[in-house]
Enzyme design. Structure first.
Site, PDB file in Angstrom:
ATOM      1  N   LYS A 239      27.423 -16.002   2.320  1.00 55.57           N
ATOM      2  CA  LYS A 239      28.007 -15.510   3.501  1.00 55.57           C
ATOM      3  C   LYS A 239      28.282 -16.461   4.844  1.00 55.57           C
ATOM      4  O   LYS A 239      28.069 -17.884   4.573  1.00 55.57           O
ATOM      5  CB  LYS A 239      28.117 -14.184   3.324  1.00 55.57           C
TER       6      LYS A 239
ATOM      7  N   SER B 270      28.257  -4.003   7.417  1.00 49.91           N
ATOM      8  CA  SER B 270      29.643  -4.763   7.274  1.00 49.91           C
ATOM      9  C   SER B 270      31.040  -4.609   7.896  1.00 49.91           C
ATOM     10  O   SER B 270      31.871  -5.272   8.012  1.00 49.91           O
ATOM     11  CB  SER B 270      29.325  -4.840   5.449  1.00 49.91           C
TER      12      SER B 270
ATOM     13  N   HIS C  53      24.899 -10.046   6.593  1.00 49.49           N
ATOM     14  CA  HIS C  53      25.678  -9.939   7.755  1.00 49.49           C
ATOM     15  C   HIS C  53      25.209 -10.862   8.972  1.00 49.49           C
ATOM     16  O   HIS C  53      25.746 -11.081   9.784  1.00 49.49           O
ATOM     17  CB  HIS C  53      26.843  -9.625   7.987  1.00 49.49           C
TER      18      HIS C  53
END
Length: 390
Positions: free
Chosen positions: A241, A182, A210
């Site tokens: 996300k 991250s 991610h």
């Protein structure tokens, strides 16, 4: 009776953090999550969001929430094992499992809760956890709370991990790693990690917060990116996300998911997420899979940034993901550059220890498909000006 000030030590610690440039502050955001933000009352161009595909304000997701709210209300009502497991939750879990090509999936309220739930359910005293040194805080906290023996290996160092696994006599072994890190944006060597787990009889848990939605031809994440699969994989990804909503899921073999339903405390002892969010996620999955132009736009923006940002004093670390770390060095300098950008209407956060190692304070630039090439060039020019003013 002698009285003491119960807040003195807290104030002293806060003052010390401020003196070291480590005091965090919250910004108040108004309006939708998008690159053009109203932050603390000021118009800003944001490079802070994890909304990688620009779905947080997508009309289809908004419409799904509005329709579902009329039909099912807004609350989860109870935990999943009481009366909180709604039809929409169940449909989402089936859709997520199909999306990532695994037998079953389990929907959690957050990625943090998913990591805590999985690791504490699978590992305990007498077991061993092998964790990349740059793993997310939630994985580290989960490993400590599990009471298993914790072995941390140097970042992405497969040889060091193999030595640790070869020495281990633990009853159960669990290798845990971010799939996309991250704060650095680099990718774990997933095929090599899986090969070690198969050789040394270990589980492989990947936190693809991610990578999900971003990597792979259809946005199915790091496993699709590498073309790997196997029953030893425990796959976790967040849905706040690239998916644009909220929550997380864990996917794996049917026995694993059933075991987590029975043993993962962060799943059992919490109210279910509002079903309307599951409806939004069901609307997001086809967009992630079919609208490949969003990932193509991301790659264009990444290439634009990396092709034009040429720092002399700083270092732009290697990354093919939307996370682009610009290493500044000291906390004070990172804060100074972040403030320089803010004064010019651009938001890029300064990331400092303990989130990153000492001496590697940085600007964490995150790109979204909702950005334009012009947005990125505005950032590049502002960063060159900031470096020249140092």
């Amino acid at each position: 009776m002698t009285t003491t000030d119960p807040f003195r030590e807290l104030r002293e610690e806060l003052d010390a953090r401020a003196a070291e440039g480590l005091l965090r502050k919250r910004r108040i955001i108004a309006g939708k999550q998008q690159p053009a933000l109203l932050a603390d009352g000021e118009d800003m161009l944001s490079f802070c969001s994890n909304d990688y595909l620009g779905l947080a304000s997508h009309p289809a997701l908004i419409a799904a929430v509005q329709q579902a709210a009329q039909e099912v209300g807004v609350g989860g009502g109870a935990s999943h094992l009481i009366t909180g497991h709604h039809r929409l939750h169940h449909e989402l879990e089936e859709a997520l499992a199909h999306f990532v090509g695994m037998p079953r999936a389990l929907f959690f309220s957050t990625g943090y809760m998913a990591n805590l739930g999985v690791i504490s359910a699978l590992a305990g005293r007498g077991d061993a956890i092998f964790a990349d040194r740059l793993n997310h805080a939630s994985l580290n906290d989960a490993a400590v709370l599990s009471r298993a023996d914790l072995h941390r290996y140097p970042h992405n160092d497969v040889a060091a991990l193999e030595k640790q696994l070869a020495r281990s006599t633990a009853r159960r072994k669990l290798v845990v790693a971010d799939a996309v890190f991250s704060m650095d944006g680099d990718i774990a060597p997933v095929p090599q990690l899986l090969e070690l787990c198969e050789r040394y009889d270990a589980w492989l848990m990947l936190d693809d917060a991610h990578g999900f939605g971003v990597l792979g031809a259809h946005g199915k994440g790091t496993l699709e990116h590498f073309g790997v699969h196997g029953p030893r994989i425990i796959y976790m990804a967040t849905l706040g996300k690239a998916a644009g909503v909220s929550g997380a899921f864990v996917a794996g073999e049917s026995e694993l998911v059933e075991y987590l339903i029975q043993r993962a405390r962060t799943y059992i002892y919490t109210t279910a997420m509002p079903p309307v969010l599951a409806a939004a996620l069901l609307a997001a999955l086809p967009i992630i899979e079919k609208e490949t132009s969003r990932r193509e736009q991301l790659q264009t923006l990444i290439a634009t940034l990396r092709g034009n940002l040429k720092p002399k004093q700083w270092r732009l670390d290697e990354s093919i993901t939307p996370i682009q770390p610009l290493i500044i060095g000291s906390n004070e300098d990172a804060l100074r550059v972040s403030e320089h950008l803010r004064e010019r209407g651009i938001l890029v956060p300064a990331i400092r220890p303990p989130t990153v190692p000492q001496g590697t304070a940085r600007l964490r630039i995150t790109l979204s498909a909702a950005h334009t090439v012009e947005d990125v060039m505005r950032l590049v020019n502002a960063l060159h000006a900031a470096e020249g003013a140092q």
